[in-house]
Design a protein around this motif. Structure first.
Motif, PDB file in Angstrom:
ATOM      1  N   VAL A 271      11.201  -4.454 -47.708  1.00  0.00           N
ATOM      2  CA  VAL A 271      10.121  -4.022 -48.629  1.00  0.00           C
ATOM      3  C   VAL A 271      10.109  -4.879 -49.636  1.00  0.00           C
ATOM      4  CG1 VAL A 271       8.896  -2.115 -49.988  1.00  0.00           C
ATOM      5  CG2 VAL A 271      10.017  -1.532 -47.828  1.00  0.00           C
ATOM      6  N   ALA A 272       8.636  -5.419 -50.006  1.00  0.00           N
ATOM      7  CA  ALA A 272       8.432  -5.940 -51.367  1.00  0.00           C
ATOM      8  C   ALA A 272       7.634  -5.037 -52.220  1.00  0.00           C
ATOM      9  CB  ALA A 272       7.383  -7.219 -50.852  1.00  0.00           C
ATOM     10  N   PRO A 273       8.178  -4.578 -53.180  1.00  0.00           N
ATOM     11  CA  PRO A 273       7.602  -3.504 -53.785  1.00  0.00           C
ATOM     12  C   PRO A 273       6.498  -3.885 -54.754  1.00  0.00           C
ATOM     13  CG  PRO A 273       9.464  -4.308 -55.180  1.00  0.00           C
ATOM     14  CD  PRO A 273       9.490  -5.170 -53.846  1.00  0.00           C
ATOM     15  N   VAL A 274       5.557  -3.146 -54.978  1.00  0.00           N
ATOM     16  CA  VAL A 274       4.394  -3.340 -56.033  1.00  0.00           C
ATOM     17  C   VAL A 274       4.900  -3.686 -57.230  1.00  0.00           C
ATOM     18  CG1 VAL A 274       2.545  -2.288 -57.030  1.00  0.00           C
ATOM     19  CG2 VAL A 274       3.108  -1.473 -54.812  1.00  0.00           C
ATOM     20  N   GLY A 275       4.286  -4.646 -57.769  1.00  0.00           N
ATOM     21  CA  GLY A 275       4.289  -5.739 -58.938  1.00  0.00           C
ATOM     22  C   GLY A 275       5.466  -6.626 -58.782  1.00  0.00           C
ATOM     23  N   GLY A 276       6.017  -6.859 -57.699  1.00  0.00           N
ATOM     24  CA  GLY A 276       6.940  -8.019 -57.303  1.00  0.00           C
ATOM     25  C   GLY A 276       6.216  -9.288 -57.223  1.00  0.00           C
ATOM     26  N   LYS A 277       7.055 -10.388 -56.797  1.00  0.00           N
ATOM     27  CA  LYS A 277       6.423 -11.808 -56.682  1.00  0.00           C
ATOM     28  C   LYS A 277       5.679 -11.811 -55.362  1.00  0.00           C
ATOM     29  CE  LYS A 277      10.369 -14.177 -59.389  1.00  0.00           C
ATOM     30  NZ  LYS A 277      11.206 -15.162 -59.186  1.00  0.00           N
TER      31      LYS A 277
ATOM     32  N   ALA B 226       9.375   3.717 -50.095  1.00  0.00           N
ATOM     33  CA  ALA B 226       8.823   2.639 -49.978  1.00  0.00           C
ATOM     34  C   ALA B 226       7.410   2.325 -50.299  1.00  0.00           C
ATOM     35  CB  ALA B 226       9.159   2.042 -48.452  1.00  0.00           C
ATOM     36  N   LEU B 227       6.671   3.317 -50.120  1.00  0.00           N
ATOM     37  CA  LEU B 227       5.405   3.405 -50.418  1.00  0.00           C
ATOM     38  C   LEU B 227       4.900   4.033 -51.496  1.00  0.00           C
ATOM     39  CD1 LEU B 227       2.398   2.104 -49.486  1.00  0.00           C
ATOM     40  CD2 LEU B 227       2.342   4.020 -48.065  1.00  0.00           C
ATOM     41  N   PRO B 228       4.220   3.741 -52.793  1.00  0.00           N
ATOM     42  CA  PRO B 228       3.974   4.298 -53.983  1.00  0.00           C
ATOM     43  C   PRO B 228       2.935   5.179 -53.398  1.00  0.00           C
ATOM     44  CG  PRO B 228       4.194   2.163 -54.641  1.00  0.00           C
ATOM     45  CD  PRO B 228       4.131   2.206 -52.948  1.00  0.00           C
ATOM     46  N   GLN B 229       2.718   6.261 -54.128  1.00  0.00           N
ATOM     47  CA  GLN B 229       1.600   7.125 -54.042  1.00  0.00           C
ATOM     48  C   GLN B 229       0.230   6.317 -54.647  1.00  0.00           C
ATOM     49  OE1 GLN B 229       1.014  10.267 -52.927  1.00  0.00           O
ATOM     50  NE2 GLN B 229       3.191  10.377 -52.567  1.00  0.00           N
ATOM     51  N   GLY B 230      -0.852   6.704 -53.921  1.00  0.00           N
ATOM     52  CA  GLY B 230      -2.216   6.040 -54.050  1.00  0.00           C
ATOM     53  C   GLY B 230      -2.319   4.769 -53.263  1.00  0.00           C
ATOM     54  N   TRP B 231      -1.197   4.199 -52.574  1.00  0.00           N
ATOM     55  CA  TRP B 231      -1.262   3.165 -51.995  1.00  0.00           C
ATOM     56  C   TRP B 231      -1.059   3.487 -50.581  1.00  0.00           C
ATOM     57  CZ3 TRP B 231      -1.107  -2.226 -53.833  1.00  0.00           C
ATOM     58  CH2 TRP B 231      -0.923  -2.171 -55.117  1.00  0.00           C
ATOM     59  N   PHE B 232      -1.741   2.378 -49.504  1.00  0.00           N
ATOM     60  CA  PHE B 232      -1.841   2.661 -48.111  1.00  0.00           C
ATOM     61  C   PHE B 232      -1.346   1.661 -47.338  1.00  0.00           C
ATOM     62  CE2 PHE B 232      -4.983   5.570 -50.024  1.00  0.00           C
ATOM     63  CZ  PHE B 232      -4.748   6.764 -49.204  1.00  0.00           C
ATOM     64  N   ALA B 233      -1.000   1.733 -46.075  1.00  0.00           N
ATOM     65  CA  ALA B 233      -0.489   0.549 -45.492  1.00  0.00           C
ATOM     66  C   ALA B 233      -1.575   0.317 -44.172  1.00  0.00           C
ATOM     67  CB  ALA B 233       0.741   0.751 -44.639  1.00  0.00           C
ATOM     68  N   VAL B 234      -1.689  -1.166 -44.157  1.00  0.00           N
ATOM     69  CA  VAL B 234      -2.467  -1.511 -43.246  1.00  0.00           C
ATOM     70  C   VAL B 234      -1.753  -2.863 -42.310  1.00  0.00           C
ATOM     71  CG1 VAL B 234      -4.509  -1.447 -44.465  1.00  0.00           C
ATOM     72  CG2 VAL B 234      -3.315  -3.471 -44.761  1.00  0.00           C
ATOM     73  N   PRO B 235      -2.084  -3.105 -41.161  1.00  0.00           N
ATOM     74  CA  PRO B 235      -1.300  -4.032 -40.477  1.00  0.00           C
ATOM     75  C   PRO B 235      -1.385  -5.447 -41.123  1.00  0.00           C
ATOM     76  CG  PRO B 235      -2.701  -2.666 -38.991  1.00  0.00           C
ATOM     77  CD  PRO B 235      -2.939  -2.295 -40.423  1.00  0.00           C
ATOM     78  N   GLY B 236      -0.186  -6.205 -40.920  1.00  0.00           N
ATOM     79  CA  GLY B 236      -0.357  -7.494 -41.523  1.00  0.00           C
ATOM     80  C   GLY B 236      -0.180  -8.528 -40.493  1.00  0.00           C
ATOM     81  N   GLN B 237      -0.088  -9.546 -41.020  1.00  0.00           N
ATOM     82  CA  GLN B 237       0.028 -10.873 -40.022  1.00  0.00           C
ATOM     83  C   GLN B 237       0.879 -10.797 -38.788  1.00  0.00           C
ATOM     84  OE1 GLN B 237       0.848 -14.741 -41.695  1.00  0.00           O
ATOM     85  NE2 GLN B 237       1.413 -15.676 -40.027  1.00  0.00           N
ATOM     86  N   GLY B 238       2.168 -10.300 -39.144  1.00  0.00           N
ATOM     87  CA  GLY B 238       3.198 -10.104 -38.052  1.00  0.00           C
ATOM     88  C   GLY B 238       3.195  -8.680 -37.346  1.00  0.00           C
ATOM     89  N   ALA B 239       2.129  -8.138 -37.389  1.00  0.00           N
ATOM     90  CA  ALA B 239       2.144  -6.552 -36.873  1.00  0.00           C
ATOM     91  C   ALA B 239       1.824  -6.714 -35.338  1.00  0.00           C
ATOM     92  CB  ALA B 239       0.968  -5.652 -37.408  1.00  0.00           C
ATOM     93  N   ASN B 240       2.308  -6.012 -34.522  1.00  0.00           N
ATOM     94  CA  ASN B 240       2.030  -6.099 -32.950  1.00  0.00           C
ATOM     95  C   ASN B 240       1.115  -4.737 -33.107  1.00  0.00           C
ATOM     96  OD1 ASN B 240       3.909  -7.890 -32.632  1.00  0.00           O
ATOM     97  ND2 ASN B 240       5.516  -6.304 -32.341  1.00  0.00           N
TER      98      ASN B 240
END
Length: 269
Positions: free
Chosen positions: A195-201, A130-144
Motif C-alpha cells: 500500500v502506498a499511503p495517502v500523502g506519500g511519494k 489501508a484505505l482512509p475514510q473518505g477515499w475510494f478504490a478504483v481499478p488501476g493499470q495492473g488490475a485484472n
C-alpha cells in the motif's frame, strides 16, 4: 421497488353488475400481473441502455411480483420476490448467496444520484487500515478486470490475503508462520502487493512489485469521494409504464372475463 394497485373497485362493481366480487378481483389481479410483466420487460431494456454492459447477475435481480385475487398488489424491484399486503408496505426479498451484493445497493447511486457507497473491497481495505475514510478504490493499470469492468474476484482475494498478513504482522508472535504465508501468497499472485499511503511519494493506492524484479504497477488507485450523477430515473420510468399499461390491461382483462361469462351463459342456454 415500485408497487401498483387497482383502486375504485366499487365503481367497477357498479359498472359491471353481472360480475361477482371474486370475478372482478380476479380480472384486476390479471391486469396487475400483466402490467408488472410489461414493466419489467421495458425496464430491463432501459437498464441495458443506461449502464455499460450490466452483468447477468444484475439483470436477473430485477424481478416482478404478480398479484392475486386475494392480494391486489403487484410490483417490480431488485431482488424482491413477494409483497405480503395490498399496500405494498411489507415485502420479502430473495436470499443472496455468500458474498453477493443486492443489485439495488450498488445501482442506487446511479438511480438517485449522490455519493457512491463503499464496495466490499473498500470496506475490507478500511477494516485493515489501508484505505482512509473518505477515499475510494478504483481499478488501476495492473488490475485484472472482467468483461464488465470489475476487478476479478481472484485478484481481490490475492490482494486482501497479502495485505491482511502484512497489516497484522506487527501484532502477531508467530513471525515465521507470517513470513511463510507472505511468501506463499506472493508466489501465487506473481508479485508482492503493498500500500502506498495517502500523502506519500507515490500516488495512493495498492501496487504490485515483481516477484523477481523492481518494477511496480498500480493495481488499485485511491481517489477522493466518488459522486454519481443520476443516470436512470427508475422510479419515474416505472411509474410512467404503469400509468400507461394498467388501464389498457384492466380493460383487456375485464373484456376477457366478460366474454367467458357470456360464453358460459350461452352454453347453459
Amino acid at each position: 421497488m415500485i408497487d401498483i394497485r387497482v383502486t375504485g373497485l366499487q365503481d367497477l362493481q357498479r359498472e359491471f353488475k353481472d360480475f361477482s366480487e371474486r370475478r372482478l378481483r380476479a380480472a384486476a389481479a390479471t391486469a396487475l400481473t400483466r402490467t408488472a410483466v410489461s414493466m419489467r420487460r421495458e425496464l430491463l431494456g432501459q437498464l441495458s441502455q443506461a449502464f455499460d454492459r450490466p452483468t447477468g447477475y444484475t439483470l436477473r435481480q430485477l424481478r416482478y411480483v404478480g398479484a392475486t385475487a386475494q392480494r391486489l398488489a403487484a410490483g417490480v424491484g431488485f431482488n424482491v420476490v413477494a409483497i405480503t399486503d395490498e399496500r405494498g408496505a411489507v415485502m420479502r426479498y430473495a436470499n443472496l448467496g455468500p458474498g453477493e451484493t443486492p443489485a439495488g445497493r450498488y445501482l442506487m447511486p446511479n438511480i438517485e444520484g449522490g455519493p457512491r457507497r463503499a464496495k466490499r473491497l473498500e470496506e475490507a481495505l478500511r477494516a485493515i487500515g489501508a484505505l482512509p475514510q473518505g477515499w475510494f478504490a478504483v481499478p488501476g493499470q495492473g488490475a485484472n478486470v472482467d468483461a464488465y469492468g470489475n476487478m476479478t474476484r481472484g485478484q481481490v482475494v490475492q490482494i486482501l490475503s497479502q495485505l491482511r498478513v502484512q497489516f497484522v504482522a506487527g501484532s502477531t508472535r508467530n513471525m515465521s508462520r507470517v513470513a511463510r504465508e507472505q511468501i506463499t501468497a506472493q508466489r501465487k499472485a506473481g508479485g508482492r502487493f503493498f500500500v502506498a499511503p495517502v500523502g506519500g511519494k507515490l500516488a495512493p493506492g495498492v501496487y504490485q512489485r515483481e516477484l523477481l524484479g523492481r518494477n511496480i504497477t498500480p493495481v488499485v488507485v485511491f481517489v477522493r469521494g466518488v459522486t454519481y450523477r443520476r443516470r436512470w430515473d427508475f422510479y419515474r420510468e416505472a411509474r410512467a409504464i404503469a400509468d400507461r399499461e394498467l388501464p389498457a390491461q384492466l380493460d383487456r382483462a375485464l373484456a376477457e372475463s366478460l366474454q367467458r361469462l357470456r360464453a358460459r351463459s350461452a352454453g347453459r342456454g
